[in-house]
Each structure stands twice: as C-alpha cells, then as structure tokens.
Scaffold this active site. Structure first.
Site, PDB file in Angstrom:
ATOM      1  N   ASP A 457       0.841  -1.199   0.000  1.00 41.04           N
ATOM      2  CA  ASP A 457       0.000   0.000   0.000  1.00 41.04           C
ATOM      3  C   ASP A 457       0.878   1.251   0.000  1.00 41.04           C
ATOM      4  O   ASP A 457       2.081   1.197   0.308  1.00 41.04           O
ATOM      5  CB  ASP A 457      -0.879  -0.024   1.266  1.00 41.04           C
ATOM      6  CG  ASP A 457      -2.175   0.741   1.089  1.00 41.04           C
ATOM      7  OD1 ASP A 457      -2.280   1.547   0.153  1.00 41.04           O
ATOM      8  OD2 ASP A 457      -3.080   0.530   1.920  1.00 41.04           O
ATOM      9  N   ASP A 519     -10.637   2.152  -3.142  1.00 42.65           N
ATOM     10  CA  ASP A 519     -11.140   1.865  -1.800  1.00 42.65           C
ATOM     11  C   ASP A 519     -12.654   1.853  -1.781  1.00 42.65           C
ATOM     12  O   ASP A 519     -13.257   1.451  -0.795  1.00 42.65           O
ATOM     13  CB  ASP A 519     -10.639   2.930  -0.808  1.00 42.65           C
ATOM     14  CG  ASP A 519      -9.281   2.564  -0.232  1.00 42.65           C
ATOM     15  OD1 ASP A 519      -8.805   1.440  -0.497  1.00 42.65           O
ATOM     16  OD2 ASP A 519      -8.691   3.395   0.485  1.00 42.65           O
TER      17      ASP A 519
HETATM   18  C1  GLA Z   1      -5.672   1.975   2.271  1.00 44.95           C
HETATM   19  C2  GLA Z   1      -6.004   0.818   1.350  1.00 44.95           C
HETATM   20  C3  GLA Z   1      -7.072  -0.046   1.998  1.00 44.95           C
HETATM   21  C4  GLA Z   1      -6.554  -0.545   3.328  1.00 44.95           C
HETATM   22  C5  GLA Z   1      -6.163   0.611   4.211  1.00 44.95           C
HETATM   23  C6  GLA Z   1      -5.481   0.132   5.470  1.00 44.95           C
HETATM   24  O1  GLA Z   1      -6.734   2.848   2.386  1.00 44.95           O
HETATM   25  O2  GLA Z   1      -6.408   1.278   0.107  1.00 44.95           O
HETATM   26  O3  GLA Z   1      -7.396  -1.118   1.162  1.00 44.95           O
HETATM   27  O4  GLA Z   1      -5.457  -1.394   3.106  1.00 44.95           O
HETATM   28  O5  GLA Z   1      -5.272   1.494   3.547  1.00 44.95           O
HETATM   29  O6  GLA Z   1      -5.080   1.176   6.256  1.00 44.95           O
END
Ligand code: GLA
Length: 700
Positions: A457, A519
């Site tokens: 990420d 997301d």
């Molecule tokens: C980001 C990612 C999510 C998740 C969160 C965790 O927003 O896109 O999928 O992994 O971080 O903090």
C-alpha cells in the site's frame, strides 16, 4: 517491422504505420495512423511543404526543441552555462536486434528497436530516441548524455512526442479522486495547451498517465483513436497543444519539475517508456489493443492470463479491531467457500490500533497476536487457505520507533516540520540505506513465515521533498524494492495499492499483476471506476472485492448477486466478515466463486467489449469474448429503476456473424449476427441495481 529507405523511417505492421524522415538534419514527423503499404513518397516531408513559410514553428518534428524558432510545447528543454535550448541534428541510426533493458519497468520481449542518434555540438550533448514496434503499438523512450565539461541541466526530456496534422480532435483522459478514480473525461481539443500531470510524487488518484486523441465523432466501436500511456509511477505530464494551424502536438514524459536534473560529464538521463497505440475501431478497439499488449508484454508472464488467488481481505472485515480469536473466526468462516488466501491487512504490527502510529515498525504486535503469525497461518492451512500480509513500505508514522531512531529518513525540509497526511510521513526512498532497511524488515517477516501474497500500500502523496530531483530517485527506489523482493521471493505475488487506485499505472503493473482498483467497494461506484480503468488497463489487473452492505463508503445497498457480478470483471475477492454471513449468503459466495473459476480464463484472457456506458446509459454492461472465440461472459447491471422503462436491447459484439451461440441460462441459440445486430433483452429484474450474468457457448 522497421523499414529505412533514403532517410525515411517507417515503423509498421498490420495495425499501424508510423513514419518520419530526415530533412536538413532535423527529424520531420510525416505520418501516424492506419497501416500504409507503400510508404515511400507519401511519407516524405513533401506532404508538409505548404507549411514551409512558418519555418520551424509550423513544421512537425519528432523532437520539439525550445529556443530555436519552434515555440510550441517542447519535448526537450535543457540548459548549460551560456546556452539555453537545444538544436539536435541527426547523426545516424542503428537497428538493434532486440530491445535493451534500460533500468526501468518497460514492455517485455521487444524485438527490433530503432535507435536514432542526434547531437548538439553547442550544447555538447547526444540524444538517442528509441522506437520498438510491437504488434499492438509502439514503445518509445529517449536518453540524453552530457558530452561536455560543464554541467548540463535537463529540465525536460519527453519519452514521446507525436504530431497530428490539422484536424478536428477530441481528447479522452482519466481523472478522478479517492473513491472515484478514473472517471472518463471527453472534451473537444481547442486552440491552446492542456496539461495532464502529477506533481504528487505518485501517478495519483487525480490524473492517470493516459490520453487518447480522437478524430472528432469517434464512438466506442468506430473511428480513429491515437492513445498514450506512460510506464511510470511518479510525477508525469501528458500535454497537448493545438496550434494556430489546428495542428496538434502531444508530449508525454516524466515531470522533472523546476530546477531540472543536472548531468556531469558522461552522465545520462534516461526517460521512462511511453506506449502509443492506434486503431480505427474506436475507444473499444483502443482498449483491446492496450489490453492485449499489456497481457502479452507487461504483466509478469508468471501471472499473465492466469487466475489470481481469490482472497478474503481483513480490512473491511475487521479493520484494526482484531486479535487472534477474531482472525480464527474469519479463517474458519472462509472454509468451504472456495477462497484461496487470507490477506491480513493493516494493523498487525507495532501498536497499530488506529492510523495514528507504527508505520515503519514492521514487527508483529504481540498484544494482538501473542503467538506471532504462526498460529494464524497454521489455522489458514487447516482451512485450506494460504496467507498474505499488508505492508506500507514507503510510510513512517511520527509515532514509531523507526521515526524516533531515524527522523532524517522521512522526507523533510530542514527547519520545517513535515506535513502529515493520514498521520504519516513518507520515507525518502531515493536513499539506498532507507530502501535497504525496509527490504530487510520485510524480508525478516517473509522469510520467517509461509507467506504467498503481499499487499503493498501507499497512502499519501509526497510533501516536504528537499529537492525536486529527489522525486526521480524516489520512484527508482520503489522499483528497486520491487526488484529485491521479486528476486528474494519470486513466488510471492505483490498486489499494488495506493489508497485504492492512487498509483494505478503500467509501471506498477510490470511488478504487481493486479492493483486494488479503489477503496470504494460500492458496486454502483465500481461500475464507473472499472469502466474508466478498462480504457487502458486489462480486466486481469483490477483487484475487485465483494463487500458488505450497507456499503462502508457510500451507505448504499446492492444485491449480493450484483456485487459479485461487478467484482467478477477482474480479480475477484471478498472483503467482509464471512464469520457473520447467513447460510444463504455463504451459498451465494460459493456459487459466485465456482462460476468465476469456470470463466476466469475468458474474463482474464479474453477481449473486452463495453456495451453500455454507466455514466450515460443508466446501466453497466460488459462482454468478454474468449481468446479462441468459443465462449462469452456477459454481465449486465441496471442502475436506478424508472417506471415503465423502455425495453432496451443490448447488441453484443466481437462474435462470428454466422456462428451459432447458445445462451446457457436460457437454453436458446442465436447466430452471432442476431446477437450483434438484433441484440438481446438482458433480462435483469426491474429493481434498482438488478443484474444478470449470461454465459454463451459457440456451437459450431
Ligand atoms: C488503504 C487501502 C485499503 C486498506 C487501508 C489500510 O486505504 O487502500 O485497502 O489497506 O489502507 O489502512
């Protein structure tokens, strides 16, 4: 194929011709478009002769240079003591037997490559342009070398610059925001300059490094489209200028930013690779070219066209609030559904109970997991699951041991306090020791445990960068970490992610065969996002999860079947608490996964046809035709219901006119012609967000 005759260069195959020639030492662009069989004559600069009186400002060049009478967007901008601007002169060419690696992610297994050599005796610099024709498109890049004793500052060097003759053009680009990435923006090209760019250090949620130039009136299936994509993960620009003659110039490359990159004697600056494709088959034809090119030559062949692990991801399932017991429940709940891998998302390290701390402390939180990851992985194995884990390698929390020990490792400007976003700073990945340390920390976890999957990420853009040249080094640091992980753990699949699709680009796809698309897991939003992403990137690169309703991002409720149907158009996964599901929901998941496995070869390796546009048609409808043409996977999802709606037929595409196809769900047979010209009633219910999946089989 590369043909060179009397200083005319012609790159061509069945799909396109691209041509330029040399005149008085300069490279004159002469043609890009539908394949031409007899290039000589037609492709000489004589076709541009009526532009002669405008001199350099009207001529169409392979390299636009500032300072010598061409006032349009330059592709080369350099300076050294006493000299601003360049005037590169043609010196010769070479045809390389195959494409040479140049230290950055790029299309793989390129064959013959045209290398054009130019030099500027006053600037004391050499410029090399590289063109590698593939069946679907052309990969291009450039290099400049300082041959002088003074430092040479490179302010701009484009990967590609393409000229278009006078015409009426439109442009399509992908802009968006967190949770709504890659919205399709279409606009007329009018006189002036437009710049799509990122200065965020990552490609960004806001603008994807993609541009399509359309001859006016192009539809999904018809008309000439010329499209560009950069294989780069940092600051970029794709810009275009429509000049006083309605000629168009498109320039694409790394956004070096003010100050430039300084080269000492003998040093060189190498651009990332740009890809261009041409089609006369509209936006759909363009996408299918990009998809085929990337499936064949970008995605790591280990994964290309193959089904990816179907995961249950812990994030929307339990967020930070888990312990061993909760994970065991999740794992037990996944048993028997057909899921391959549990991915333990954020929250397993340091003291991370929310997003306020611990990034950089990649040590297991023994409070949550007293026995470490061992018992969790064991439990996975007992339930037939593999195990994956989340990292955010480039991030550091101010409240972390790593930051306390190495505050200078975070990007910072001396004398200023760093700007926090999501309570975090970014590590300076342009520094080798920082990348080495993070690699060591990840390696320790990946070596100690049986881990087959990493979600990488990256949750914030860069700020407090001490010098603009750090951006370039930062991206190279990211690539370096990918390379090190890949060589140490070749069997670990790395899913890309950047708060969803904040770094959805071809360079990340070179390493990560899939990227968490957004997301936003609301299938209604996802229809739009996936529609936009598919403009350039194949379905097999989109990581899509079915999540719980009401949806956590939008509060919307959609039928389980529709959530599955939308997620199935990519790499299917789940992100909900399977321990809390009803028997009925479990049965739906099992059926979704079984069906997905049966059709994954079609979905991931086939040809995509976007039949309806969710932005304008009130429904989302996509069809994938297997690469051998024998099967079709068809998904239709209605958006909002309205009373007494018209009976809208959907016309399929990409089928054989006279072949007979059976629609398995209806037990009916229809010819390809009937399906494509008369169309079918999709047969979804009338309710909001109702959907249908159809499977077609070719019978003869
Ligand atoms: C980001 C990612 C999510 C998740 C969160 C965790 O927003 O896109 O999928 O992994 O971080 O903090």
């Amino acid at each position: 194929m590369i043909q060179v005759t009397d200083n005319i260069f012609h790159l061509s195959n069945n799909n396109y011709s691209y041509a330029f020639c040399v005149k008085e030492g300069k490279l004159i662009h002469t043609y890009y478009g539908k394949a031409l069989s007899i290039p000589e004559g037609l492709l000489q600069d004589s076709i541009l002769s009526d532009c002669a009186c405008g001199g350099r400002d009207w001529t169409q060049y392979e390299t636009g240079e500032r300072g010598r009478g061409d006032f349009r967007l330059p592709s080369a901008l350099m300076r050294r003591q006493g000299c601003v601007g360049t005037d590169f002169v043609y010196k010769g060419y070479e045809i390389l037997g195959k494409k040479e690696p140049f230290g950055m992610p790029a299309l793989r297994d390129g064959g013959q490559t045209l290398k054009i050599m130019l030099s500027d005796e006053v600037m004391k610099a050499a410029l090399y342009l590289y063109y590698t024709p593939y069946e679907e498109g052309i990969a291009r890049r450039a290099e400049v070398v300082n041959l002088g004793d003074f430092p040479l500052t490179v302010e701009k060097l484009a990967s590609a610059s393409v000229e278009f003759p006078q015409g009426n053009y439109e442009a399509v680009n992908l802009s968006g925001r967190w949770g709504a990435e890659c919205e399709v923006c279409r606009a007329d090209v009018v006189g002036g300059i437009r710049i799509l760019s990122s200065e965020r250090g990552v490609t960004s949620h806001q603008h994807n490094p993609f541009l399509a130039v359309l001859e006016k009136g192009v539809t999904e299936e018809y008309g000439n489209v010329y499209a560009f994509n950069l294989i780069y993960s940092g600051n970029f620009y794709i810009e275009y200028e429509s000049d006083e003659k309605s000629q168009l110039r498109v320039v694409a490359g790394e956004n070096i930013l003010h100050g430039g990159i300084v080269l000492e004697n003998g040093e060189k600056f190498v651009t990332p690779e740009a890809v261009t494709v041409f089609t006369d088959k509209g936006l759909g034809g363009m996408s299918r070219l990009f998809h085929r090119l990337y499936r064949r030559h970008l995605i790591n062949p280990k994964y290309a066209d193959k089904i990816r692990p179907i995961v249950i991801n812990s994030w929307e399932s339990v967020y930070f609030g888990f312990d061993e017991k909760k994970l065991f429940e999740l794992i037990d709940g996944a048993r028997g559904l057909g899921i391959d891998t549990l991915v333990l998302d954020d929250g397993w390290f340091g003291k991370r109970d929310d997003d306020a701390s611990s990034l950089g402390d990649w040590f297991i939180d023994r409070g949550k997991l007293p026995g470490g990851l061992g018992p969790v992985i064991e439990r996975c194995k007992e339930n037939g699951l593999k195990f994956g884990i989340w990292f955010e390698p480039e991030a550091v929390s101010p409240d972390s041991n790593l930051y306390r020990e190495h505050p200078d490792w975070a990007l910072h400007t001396p004398g200023r306090e760093g700007i926090q976003m999501r309570n975090q700073y970014t590590l300076d990945f342009s520094r080798e020791e920082v990348v080495d340390y993070i690699f060591g920390a990840m390696k320790a976890i990946l070596s100690e445990y049986d881990i087959s999957y990493v979600k990488w990420d990256m949750n914030r853009p860069l700020s407090d960068v001490p010098d603009n040249c750090v951006y370039d080094g930062y991206v190279k640091g990211v690539y370096r970490l990918y390379e090190m992980l890949d060589s140490a753990f070749p069997d670990v699949l790395i899913e890309g992610c950047s708060s969803g699709g904040g770094r959805f680009d071809a360079a990340i796809l070179y390493y990560s065969p899939m990227i968490w698309t957004s997301d936003d897991t609301d299938a209604c939003q996802r229809m739009r996002i996936q529609y936009g992403v598919s403009m350039c990137y194949p379905l097999q690169t989109m990581s899509n999860h079915v999540s719980v309703c009401p949806n956590h991002q939008t509060g919307r409720t959609l039928p389980f079947a529709t959530r599955g149907a939308v997620a199935s158009l990519g790499c299917l996964g789940y992100e909900l608490n399977v321990a809390e599901l009803s028997e009925e929901e479990r049965a739906i998941i099992k059926k979704q996964i079984d069906d997905y496995r049966d059709n994954a070869d079609v979905i991931l390796g086939g040809e995509l046809y976007r039949l309806l546009n969710p932005f304008t048609d009130g429904a989302f409808c996509e069809e994938v035709v297997a690469s051998d043409g024998n099967r079709v996977y068809f998904v239709y999802c209605r958006l909002l219901n309205r009373p007494n709606m018209p009976l809208a037929r959907v016309k399929l595409r990409g089928l054989e006119e006279n072949a007979v196809y059976k629609i398995e769900e209806r037990g009916k047979t229809l010819t390809g012609g009937e399906l494509m010209h008369a169309g079918i009633l999709p047969g979804a219910g009338c309710e909001d967000f109702s959907s249908v999946i159809l499977h077609l089989t070719k019978l003869n």
